[in-house]
Scaffold this motif. Structure first.
Motif, PDB file in Angstrom:
ATOM      1  N   VAL A 531       0.831  -1.206   0.000  1.00  9.19           N
ATOM      2  CA  VAL A 531       0.000   0.000   0.000  1.00  9.19           C
ATOM      3  C   VAL A 531       0.864   1.254   0.000  1.00  9.19           C
ATOM      4  CG1 VAL A 531      -1.659   1.297   1.361  1.00  9.19           C
ATOM      5  CG2 VAL A 531      -1.956  -1.161   1.072  1.00  9.19           C
ATOM      6  N   ASN A 532       1.938   1.276   0.799  1.00  7.48           N
ATOM      7  CA  ASN A 532       2.789   2.468   0.830  1.00  7.48           C
ATOM      8  C   ASN A 532       3.523   2.670  -0.484  1.00  7.48           C
ATOM      9  OD1 ASN A 532       3.079   3.946   3.628  1.00  7.48           O
ATOM     10  ND2 ASN A 532       2.831   1.769   4.106  1.00  7.48           N
ATOM     11  N   LEU A 539       1.551   9.508  -5.961  1.00  6.50           N
ATOM     12  CA  LEU A 539       2.116  10.850  -5.862  1.00  6.50           C
ATOM     13  C   LEU A 539       2.961  11.192  -7.084  1.00  6.50           C
ATOM     14  CD1 LEU A 539       3.160  10.879  -2.095  1.00  6.50           C
ATOM     15  CD2 LEU A 539       1.218  12.051  -3.138  1.00  6.50           C
ATOM     16  N   VAL A 540       3.662  10.184  -7.609  1.00  6.54           N
ATOM     17  CA  VAL A 540       4.495  10.440  -8.790  1.00  6.54           C
ATOM     18  C   VAL A 540       3.633  10.694 -10.016  1.00  6.54           C
ATOM     19  CG1 VAL A 540       6.161   9.409 -10.377  1.00  6.54           C
ATOM     20  CG2 VAL A 540       6.478   9.182  -7.911  1.00  6.54           C
ATOM     21  N   ASP A 541       2.568   9.935 -10.167  1.00  8.62           N
ATOM     22  CA  ASP A 541       1.741  10.013 -11.379  1.00  8.62           C
ATOM     23  C   ASP A 541       0.643  11.053 -11.305  1.00  8.62           C
ATOM     24  OD1 ASP A 541       3.283   7.951 -12.318  1.00  8.62           O
ATOM     25  OD2 ASP A 541       1.883   6.381 -11.695  1.00  8.62           O
ATOM     26  N   GLU A 542       0.441  11.695 -10.183  1.00  8.99           N
ATOM     27  CA  GLU A 542      -0.667  12.653 -10.059  1.00  8.99           C
ATOM     28  C   GLU A 542      -0.428  13.893 -10.933  1.00  8.99           C
ATOM     29  OE1 GLU A 542      -3.355  14.417  -6.446  1.00  8.99           O
ATOM     30  OE2 GLU A 542      -1.186  14.452  -6.216  1.00  8.99           O
ATOM     31  N   ARG A 609      -8.321   8.647  -3.749  1.00  9.16           N
ATOM     32  CA  ARG A 609      -7.588   7.393  -3.885  1.00  9.16           C
ATOM     33  C   ARG A 609      -6.393   7.364  -2.928  1.00  9.16           C
ATOM     34  NH1 ARG A 609      -4.082   5.392  -9.077  1.00  9.16           N
ATOM     35  NH2 ARG A 609      -3.763   3.229  -8.407  1.00  9.16           N
ATOM     36  N   LEU A 610      -5.741   8.522  -2.810  1.00  6.63           N
ATOM     37  CA  LEU A 610      -4.585   8.607  -1.925  1.00  6.63           C
ATOM     38  C   LEU A 610      -5.002   8.393  -0.471  1.00  6.63           C
ATOM     39  CD1 LEU A 610      -1.532   9.237  -1.925  1.00  6.63           C
ATOM     40  CD2 LEU A 610      -2.122  11.627  -1.534  1.00  6.63           C
ATOM     41  N   MET A 611      -6.107   9.010  -0.050  1.00  9.93           N
ATOM     42  CA  MET A 611      -6.567   8.865   1.330  1.00  9.93           C
ATOM     43  C   MET A 611      -7.014   7.437   1.618  1.00  9.93           C
ATOM     44  SD  MET A 611      -5.965  11.586   2.884  1.00  9.93           S
ATOM     45  CE  MET A 611      -6.773  11.059   4.381  1.00  9.93           C
TER      46      MET A 611
END
Length: 921
Positions: A531-532, A539-542, A609-611
């Motif tokens: 998950v991490n 974060l990289v693809d956002e 999605r991140l949360m």
């Protein structure tokens, strides 16, 4: 090489070497000692090594995965969807959305927990106590107790009674006083019983305590224990090996990934099992350092050629043996008579042999830098094994002609000298019960431990060649050949029982597979890592916020530059540098009429999605903590809005859930380890005429201890180990309390001892002594104040008494004066009269009577004062006698203490002289 046909083999002929298949089964153990020759022992070692290799192949994968997780190293096999992957279903769910998740980094949960528990273990207080439980030690304790009662207690009681008699006014020298001081009338005091039940230690118990300190310093036992505790947390097992050498011993901690064993399901400890061993790899120099003193010159020289077999490394399988690979270091027979190229190909391809797979020892050790960096080319495989075999013993019953019955225990070499005669009138069976005369033997089988070391190339363990040039080297335990271990550890419950010289335990294997602390958290650690890593990819693809517009509106010429058609790069630079985007919607720029007038911004953030991934990661972490009973307070994670009391309660609850890990290591296993270490040390020291132990204590004081080696014979010890939770924290709090509290009355010396103290007991003793001193000072001050008040009251009373005495004397004088005046007046009336006709006037007679009366009064007063002075002198003499008795008591106690300390010093030469006299006789 001798070739035998079927007829020769049928007649009993044997080949010079054992075939490979011979090592596929364990040799028979219930055979006589004469048949247990060198080949039989080597056969056992071969078979046990093969069993160990098979066991390591099955168990090592799980153990190595756990060690990687505890070290924070990614094992990619945990994240690959395979049939034998324990986390296949979890991987299906987590990798369904993003296949790039297999490019992983490690996010630790397990390493942090293991480090916290290991750190807590290093701060705990472990106490080891020894009690000798044999008959000799018990009798010594009783004798010591009797002597102490006679020498110390009777003297102390006598002095107490003397003081009581003196206080009662009785003369101790009188007949009644001597009767009261009779030793037969003095009983033992309760404090002596308490001393012998708690504080008394015999000489051999003192030796065991001193030997523990020496061994802890020699073998770095604290470091070994911390490593063993980590092994228990990681793979649920630990193994302690007691290596026996020529005149000394060594304590080793075996690698769980390289150790194999066999035991019954209900047998908890490895030492009580059937066999145990370890396969490892060593350099030639290490093998010589450890076993070179046992090898012959031929065996030492063979290490040069035993491995590697350089001519075995063929790259082309079909190449013929045309002489290019002739090994000149070997004999001509070795190069011509053996299977040549096929054998060498087999050896070189051992690691890829389809029947065995990759060599497990090299694979296990290949995880480290030593083998992984330099390879196994110059390494030897060293296998150390211990197993229990059966030994034949007999119970001999001998009936003499006079009817006397003698019993004894004999071995199988005993020869019957007197033919037995049985009474078979009632029972035909011939037993010791109906033996009339002669010798009868009932044979039994008992266990004994054998051991050996096999040193050879990292090749198939059962490969046996006719030529001794490539055969492995078989050594014994502290002897040149495998055989019976010299020192047999005594069993716990049986007279004939024995133990393997490897103590350890698999802690949670009752009715289930072994499950360690790492195993309980493993699934959550894998999910947490996945998950991490997905969070990092998100974060990289956002993309964040983007602008949507017609690309034809981008100007071809702007800001004094030629942009060209649809130049997105120029537009991006302009927005970045100037914070604006110039557009040109003219027909000359767009070439076609544009109808798109909706310029807008789009939010492409993936916050939801991140949360969701962050919440899922926290869930994995929380579940991992709950699986083992560790909470965030114990891990040092700050939590908002929680009181100090709540934090303390949460930590105490967490300690109670993980306490079992500390207890099963310190309280359950380590007493057995110290028991075997003490027994082994006792065996080696008992053969020495004198044992001298020297070491530096924790207070930097040199400690010397000496005991006769024969004192250790036939002694049996019980070992008591205790461990306390959070000892270091409690010790620090006590030290801080003692340093900041100025009401304890501790001196600078006491405070210095508190800072140097290593245990709670030491600090408690120092604080107790300081409290005793303070209480004594307080009582002394109270006594002084009370004495001052009493003196003031006494002075006031004396002053009042003096006033009363003065008034009384004054009144007496007035009365005397009045009487004298009256007498003189009365005498004056009779001055001219002589009533008694004594030729003297009555006045003179009255004056003489008055003078005689005054003289009598003065004499009586003088005698009264003389009697008072005599009584005061007698009281002073009694006080001096009391002080003399107290001084004698103090001197006797000091002499007794000195005698106790010097007892060993004076006893040792006497024992040595007695031993020498016995030897001369």
């Amino acid at each position: 090489m001798k070739v035998l046909n079927a007829l020769q083999m049928k007649k009993g002929a044997k080949a010079d070497s054992r075939s490979v298949s011979a090592s596929l089964t364990q040799p028979v153990q219930f055979i006589s000692a004469k048949k247990k020759d060198d080949d039989w022992a080597a056969w056992n070692i071969d078979w046990l090594e093969m069993q160990g290799m098979d066991y390591l192949k099955k168990a090592s994968r799980k153990i190595l995965k756990n060690y990687k997780l505890a070290k924070g190293i990614i094992d990619k096999t945990d994240y690959i969807i395979e049939e034998d992957n324990d986390y296949k279903d979890l991987m299906d769910v987590l990798t369904k959305e993003d296949e790039s998740a297999l490019e992983l980094k490690f996010y630790p949960i397990i390493p942090n927990v293991v480090n916290v528990l290991s750190g807590e273990f290093s701060k705990r207080f472990n106490k080891v106590q020894f009690r000798a439980v044999d008959d000799t030690s018990y009798n010594e304790m009783l004798e010591k107790k009797r002597a102490l009662v006679e020498e110390n207690l009777l003297m102390d009681a006598k002095m107490k009674l003397t003081f009581k008699l003196a206080d009662a006014g009785m003369d101790p020298a009188s007949e009644e006083g001597q009767k009261a001081l009779d030793p037969e009338q003095i009983k033992s005091l309760p404090e002596i019983e308490d001393f012998f039940s708690k504080d008394y230690r015999s000489l051999v118990e003192e030796w065991a305590a001193h030997q523990l300190v020496v061994d802890q310093e020699r073998f770095k036992m604290q470091e070994l224990e911390e490593r063993a505790f980590r092994d228990m947390l990681i793979c649920d097992r630990e193994f302690w090996h007691f290596r026996m050498m020529e005149d000394d011993y060594e304590v080793e901690l075996w690698n769980p990934a390289l150790t194999f064993y066999q035991k019954s399901p209900d047998t908890r400890y490895i030492a009580d099992g059937n066999y145990v061993g370890k396969c490892e790899m060593m350099t030639v120099s290490d093998a010589i350092d450890m076993f070179g003193y046992l090898m012959t010159e031929k065996q030492l020289r063979s290490l040069e050629d035993i491995y590697p077999i350089k001519s075995a490394k063929y790259q082309v399988g079909a190449m013929q043996n045309d002489g290019s690979y002739y090994d000149a270091s070997k004999s001509h027979a070795w190069n011509t008579n053996m299977s040549g190229l096929p054998y060498r190909q087999y050896v070189s391809r051992w690691q890829n042999n389809p029947n065995h797979g990759t060599d497990i020892v090299a694979k296990i050790l290949g995880e480290g830098e030593d083998i992984n960096t330099w390879g196994e080319t110059n390494m030897l495989r060293v296998t150390t094994v211990y197993w229990k075999t059966q030994r034949k013993l007999g119970h001999l019953t001998r009936v003499k002609p006079d009817g006397e019955v003698l019993t004894n225990i004999i071995d199988e070499n005993y020869n019957v000298t007197e033919k037995p005669i049985y009474n078979t009138n009632l029972f035909k069976q011939k037993t010791k019960d109906n033996l009339i005369e002669g010798e009868h033997i009932d044979w039994i089988w008992i266990n004994e431990v054998w051991g050996g070391v096999k040193i050879g190339p990292n090749l198939p363990s059962t490969w046996r060649q006719p030529s001794t040039e490539i055969n492995p080297i078989y050594l014994g335990i502290n002897k040149e050949k495998p055989g019976r271990v010299e020192f047999q550890f005594k069993g716990d419950n049986s007279l004939y029982g024995c133990k393997l010289p490897v103590e350890g335990r698999v802690f949670s294997d009752r009715n289930t597979k072994s499950t360690s602390l790492v195993d309980l958290m493993k699934a959550y650690q894998v999910g947490y890592n996945m998950v991490n890593n997905q969070i990092a990819d998100i974060l990289v693809d956002e993309l964040g916020t983007v602008i949507m517009f017609d690309q034809n509106a981008l100007p071809r010429h702007s800001m004094n530059e030629d942009w060209g058609k649809n130049n997105m790069a120029k537009a991006y630079v302009a927005m970045k540098d100037f914070g604006m985007l110039p557009l040109d919607t003219s027909i000359t720029n767009t070439e076609n009429a544009t109808n798109f007038n909706h310029y807008q911004t789009l939010n492409l953030e993936q916050s939801s999605r991140l949360m969701s991934r962050i919440n899922l990661a926290n869930h994995f972490k929380q579940q991992a903590f709950e699986a083992i009973g560790v909470n965030q307070q114990r891990m040092g994670t700050p939590i908002a809005q929680q009181t100090a009391t709540g934090v303390t309660q949460a930590m105490q609850q967490s300690y109670s859930q993980t306490e079992s890990y500390f207890i099963q290591h310190s309280d359950n296993l380590m007493p057995r380890v110290h028991k075997m270490r003490t027994d082994l040390s006792q065996y080696y020291h008992s053969t020495k005429p004198s044992v001298r132990l020297n070491y530096i204590s924790t207070q930097a004081e040199k400690v010397n201890f000496q005991i006769s080696g024969t004192e250790l014979l036939m002694r049996d010890f019980n070992i008591f180990c205790t461990t306390k939770t959070n000892h270091r924290e409690t010790l620090d709090k006590l030290k801080e309390l003692a340093m900041t509290n100025n009401t304890t009355g501790a001196s600078i010396f006491d405070l210095g001892n508190i800072i140097k103290a290593d245990s709670i007991a030491e600090v408690s003793d120092i604080l107790k002594d300081a409290e005793t001193k303070t209480e004594a000072q307080r009582q002394q001050e109270q006594q002084q104040q009370q004495q001052m008040q009493e003196q003031q009251l006494q002075a006031q009373a004396q002053e009042k008494a003096a006033e009363r005495e003065f008034e009384t004397m004054k009144q007496d004088k007035e009365i005397k004066k009045d009487i004298t005046v009256a007498e003189i007046r009365a005498s004056g009336y009779g001055a001219m009269m002589d009533t008694d006709q004594n030729q003297q006037s009555d006045f003179q007679d009255a004056m003489e009577d008055m003078r005689e009366r005054d003289e009598y009064r003065e004499q009586m007063n003088f005698k009264r004062e003389e009697s008072a002075k005599k009584f005061a002198n007698d009281e002073a003499k009694l006080s001096i006698d009391r002080e003399k008795l107290a001084t004698q008591r103090s001197i006797s106690k000091d002499q007794l203490a000195i005698a106790k300390e010097n007892k060993n010093k004076y006893d040792m030469p006497n024992r040595a002289k007695k031993d020498q006299k016995k030897k001369k006789r």
